[in-house]
Design a protein around this motif. Structure first.
Motif, PDB file in Angstrom:
ATOM      1  N   VAL A  26      70.136 -42.783 -19.516  1.00  0.00           N
ATOM      2  CA  VAL A  26      70.084 -42.789 -18.057  1.00  0.00           C
ATOM      3  C   VAL A  26      69.655 -41.417 -17.544  1.00  0.00           C
ATOM      4  CG1 VAL A  26      71.462 -43.041 -15.933  1.00  0.00           C
ATOM      5  CG2 VAL A  26      71.757 -44.662 -17.824  1.00  0.00           C
ATOM      6  N   ARG A  27      70.210 -40.363 -18.136  1.00  0.00           N
ATOM      7  CA  ARG A  27      69.814 -38.999 -17.743  1.00  0.00           C
ATOM      8  C   ARG A  27      68.329 -38.776 -18.001  1.00  0.00           C
ATOM      9  NH1 ARG A  27      72.327 -35.195 -21.381  1.00  0.00           N
ATOM     10  NH2 ARG A  27      70.285 -34.902 -22.297  1.00  0.00           N
ATOM     11  N   TRP A  28      67.828 -39.246 -19.147  1.00  0.00           N
ATOM     12  CA  TRP A  28      66.413 -39.074 -19.479  1.00  0.00           C
ATOM     13  C   TRP A  28      65.519 -39.860 -18.510  1.00  0.00           C
ATOM     14  CZ3 TRP A  28      66.524 -39.617 -25.541  1.00  0.00           C
ATOM     15  CH2 TRP A  28      67.107 -38.479 -26.096  1.00  0.00           C
ATOM     16  N   ILE A  29      65.967 -41.038 -18.097  1.00  0.00           N
ATOM     17  CA  ILE A  29      65.217 -41.810 -17.100  1.00  0.00           C
ATOM     18  C   ILE A  29      65.092 -40.991 -15.821  1.00  0.00           C
ATOM     19  CG2 ILE A  29      65.357 -43.823 -15.562  1.00  0.00           C
ATOM     20  CD1 ILE A  29      66.605 -45.337 -18.023  1.00  0.00           C
ATOM     21  N   GLN A  30      66.193 -40.395 -15.400  1.00  0.00           N
ATOM     22  CA  GLN A  30      66.179 -39.573 -14.182  1.00  0.00           C
ATOM     23  C   GLN A  30      65.276 -38.350 -14.363  1.00  0.00           C
ATOM     24  OE1 GLN A  30      69.084 -39.642 -11.547  1.00  0.00           O
ATOM     25  NE2 GLN A  30      68.468 -37.782 -10.496  1.00  0.00           N
ATOM     26  N   GLU A  31      65.357 -37.684 -15.500  1.00  0.00           N
ATOM     27  CA  GLU A  31      64.514 -36.511 -15.747  1.00  0.00           C
ATOM     28  C   GLU A  31      63.033 -36.880 -15.729  1.00  0.00           C
ATOM     29  OE1 GLU A  31      65.927 -34.767 -19.406  1.00  0.00           O
ATOM     30  OE2 GLU A  31      67.803 -34.115 -18.477  1.00  0.00           O
ATOM     31  N   LEU A  32      62.692 -37.999 -16.325  1.00  0.00           N
ATOM     32  CA  LEU A  32      61.306 -38.461 -16.363  1.00  0.00           C
ATOM     33  C   LEU A  32      60.813 -38.798 -14.957  1.00  0.00           C
ATOM     34  CD1 LEU A  32      58.858 -39.254 -18.110  1.00  0.00           C
ATOM     35  CD2 LEU A  32      59.972 -41.457 -18.510  1.00  0.00           C
ATOM     36  N   ALA A  33      61.623 -39.518 -14.190  1.00  0.00           N
ATOM     37  CA  ALA A  33      61.250 -39.884 -12.822  1.00  0.00           C
ATOM     38  C   ALA A  33      61.089 -38.641 -11.951  1.00  0.00           C
ATOM     39  CB  ALA A  33      62.301 -40.815 -12.222  1.00  0.00           C
ATOM     40  N   THR A  34      62.003 -37.703 -12.076  1.00  0.00           N
ATOM     41  CA  THR A  34      61.947 -36.475 -11.287  1.00  0.00           C
ATOM     42  C   THR A  34      60.718 -35.650 -11.642  1.00  0.00           C
ATOM     43  OG1 THR A  34      64.350 -36.445 -11.073  1.00  0.00           O
ATOM     44  CG2 THR A  34      63.207 -34.364 -10.696  1.00  0.00           C
ATOM     45  N   ALA A  35      60.411 -35.546 -12.920  1.00  0.00           N
ATOM     46  CA  ALA A  35      59.228 -34.792 -13.348  1.00  0.00           C
ATOM     47  C   ALA A  35      57.955 -35.439 -12.807  1.00  0.00           C
ATOM     48  CB  ALA A  35      59.182 -34.700 -14.874  1.00  0.00           C
ATOM     49  N   HIS A  36      57.900 -36.770 -12.824  1.00  0.00           N
ATOM     50  CA  HIS A  36      56.746 -37.488 -12.280  1.00  0.00           C
ATOM     51  C   HIS A  36      56.591 -37.186 -10.786  1.00  0.00           C
ATOM     52  CE1 HIS A  36      54.691 -41.671 -11.610  1.00  0.00           C
ATOM     53  NE2 HIS A  36      53.786 -40.729 -11.733  1.00  0.00           N
ATOM     54  N   TRP A  37      57.684 -37.269 -10.055  1.00  0.00           N
ATOM     55  CA  TRP A  37      57.687 -36.983  -8.618  1.00  0.00           C
ATOM     56  C   TRP A  37      57.187 -35.567  -8.354  1.00  0.00           C
ATOM     57  CZ3 TRP A  37      57.653 -38.078  -3.719  1.00  0.00           C
ATOM     58  CH2 TRP A  37      58.261 -37.261  -2.764  1.00  0.00           C
ATOM     59  N   GLN A  38      57.728 -34.591  -9.066  1.00  0.00           N
ATOM     60  CA  GLN A  38      57.363 -33.202  -8.826  1.00  0.00           C
ATOM     61  C   GLN A  38      55.934 -32.892  -9.263  1.00  0.00           C
ATOM     62  OE1 GLN A  38      60.653 -31.127 -10.650  1.00  0.00           O
ATOM     63  NE2 GLN A  38      61.886 -31.323  -8.810  1.00  0.00           N
ATOM     64  N   ALA A  39      55.429 -33.596 -10.248  1.00  0.00           N
ATOM     65  CA  ALA A  39      54.063 -33.361 -10.714  1.00  0.00           C
ATOM     66  C   ALA A  39      53.018 -33.968  -9.783  1.00  0.00           C
ATOM     67  CB  ALA A  39      53.889 -33.937 -12.126  1.00  0.00           C
ATOM     68  N   LEU A  40      53.358 -35.065  -9.128  1.00  0.00           N
ATOM     69  CA  LEU A  40      52.363 -35.803  -8.362  1.00  0.00           C
ATOM     70  C   LEU A  40      52.455 -35.608  -6.850  1.00  0.00           C
ATOM     71  CD1 LEU A  40      50.029 -37.660  -9.085  1.00  0.00           C
ATOM     72  CD2 LEU A  40      51.565 -39.590  -8.801  1.00  0.00           C
ATOM     73  N   ALA A  41      53.640 -35.462  -6.319  1.00  0.00           N
ATOM     74  CA  ALA A  41      53.816 -35.386  -4.866  1.00  0.00           C
ATOM     75  C   ALA A  41      53.420 -34.004  -4.339  1.00  0.00           C
ATOM     76  CB  ALA A  41      55.265 -35.678  -4.508  1.00  0.00           C
ATOM     77  N   PRO A  42      52.763 -33.971  -3.190  1.00  0.00           N
ATOM     78  CA  PRO A  42      52.480 -32.687  -2.540  1.00  0.00           C
ATOM     79  C   PRO A  42      53.797 -31.965  -2.220  1.00  0.00           C
ATOM     80  CG  PRO A  42      51.248 -34.459  -1.496  1.00  0.00           C
ATOM     81  CD  PRO A  42      52.222 -35.098  -2.429  1.00  0.00           C
ATOM     82  N   GLN A  43      53.770 -30.660  -2.244  1.00  0.00           N
ATOM     83  CA  GLN A  43      54.982 -29.858  -2.024  1.00  0.00           C
ATOM     84  C   GLN A  43      55.689 -30.215  -0.716  1.00  0.00           C
ATOM     85  OE1 GLN A  43      56.353 -28.013  -4.360  1.00  0.00           O
ATOM     86  NE2 GLN A  43      58.074 -27.555  -3.028  1.00  0.00           N
ATOM     87  N   GLU A  44      54.926 -30.521   0.325  1.00  0.00           N
ATOM     88  CA  GLU A  44      55.544 -30.873   1.612  1.00  0.00           C
ATOM     89  C   GLU A  44      56.425 -32.120   1.487  1.00  0.00           C
ATOM     90  OE1 GLU A  44      52.360 -33.296   4.165  1.00  0.00           O
ATOM     91  OE2 GLU A  44      51.501 -31.504   3.213  1.00  0.00           O
ATOM     92  N   PHE A  45      56.024 -33.065   0.634  1.00  0.00           N
ATOM     93  CA  PHE A  45      56.841 -34.263   0.418  1.00  0.00           C
ATOM     94  C   PHE A  45      58.065 -33.943  -0.441  1.00  0.00           C
ATOM     95  CE2 PHE A  45      52.818 -36.718   1.289  1.00  0.00           C
ATOM     96  CZ  PHE A  45      53.277 -37.323   2.444  1.00  0.00           C
ATOM     97  N   VAL A  46      57.873 -33.105  -1.449  1.00  0.00           N
ATOM     98  CA  VAL A  46      58.989 -32.714  -2.319  1.00  0.00           C
ATOM     99  C   VAL A  46      60.076 -32.024  -1.492  1.00  0.00           C
ATOM    100  CG1 VAL A  46      59.662 -31.226  -4.256  1.00  0.00           C
ATOM    101  CG2 VAL A  46      57.557 -32.578  -4.392  1.00  0.00           C
TER     102      VAL A  46
END
Length: 132
Positions: A27-47
């Motif tokens: 479950v922790r790894w799922i969260q880490e993967l999702a968070t990394a995807h979000w931070q890699a793809l979303a513009p900083q203003e959205f983050v």
């Protein structure tokens, strides 16, 4: 759909009394993967403006991983959001290519200023649904 990949090596502290990665660690790894995807793809203003919270996990455990083994995590969004929520797909495969864990998790977007869920902005949805 935009796919994101992350390799993770199982550490001794990730292992339970049965000798393999504990369910809570997955479950922790799922969260880490999702968070990394979000931070890699979303513009900083959205983050800076939004955070995501999990509303549901559906996890299938298909194989075991022991300390020192590497898993290749993959995540993607395969369908448009519905209001404030969307489904995220996740898979982890071992070095042998065999699926160890698959999951479908539901996430809701929260405006950090108000602390309330908001409709997923179309511009953001398009980033995660587009082919790269």
């Amino acid at each position: 759909m935009s796919e994101y990949f992350l390799e993770i090596v199982a550490q001794p502290e990730d292992i339970d009394e049965l000798g393999h990665v504990n369910n809570a660690v997955w479950v922790r790894w799922i969260q880490e993967l999702a968070t990394a995807h979000w931070q890699a793809l979303a513009p900083q203003e959205f983050v800076e403006r939004y955070i995501w919270v999990v509303t549901r996990h559906e996890i299938d455990y298909r194989g075991n991983v022991v300390a020192g083994e590497t898993v290749a995590g993959k995540t993607w969004i395969s369908e448009p959001p519905k209001g404030a929520r969307f489904w995220r797909n996740v898979s982890f495969a071992g070095a042998d290519g065999k699926l160890k864990v698959s999951a479908k998790t539901n996430w809701a977007i929260i405006d950090q200023t108000s602390g309330r869920p908001v409709r997923v902005p179309q511009e953001l949805a398009d980033l995660f649904l587009s082919e790269e």
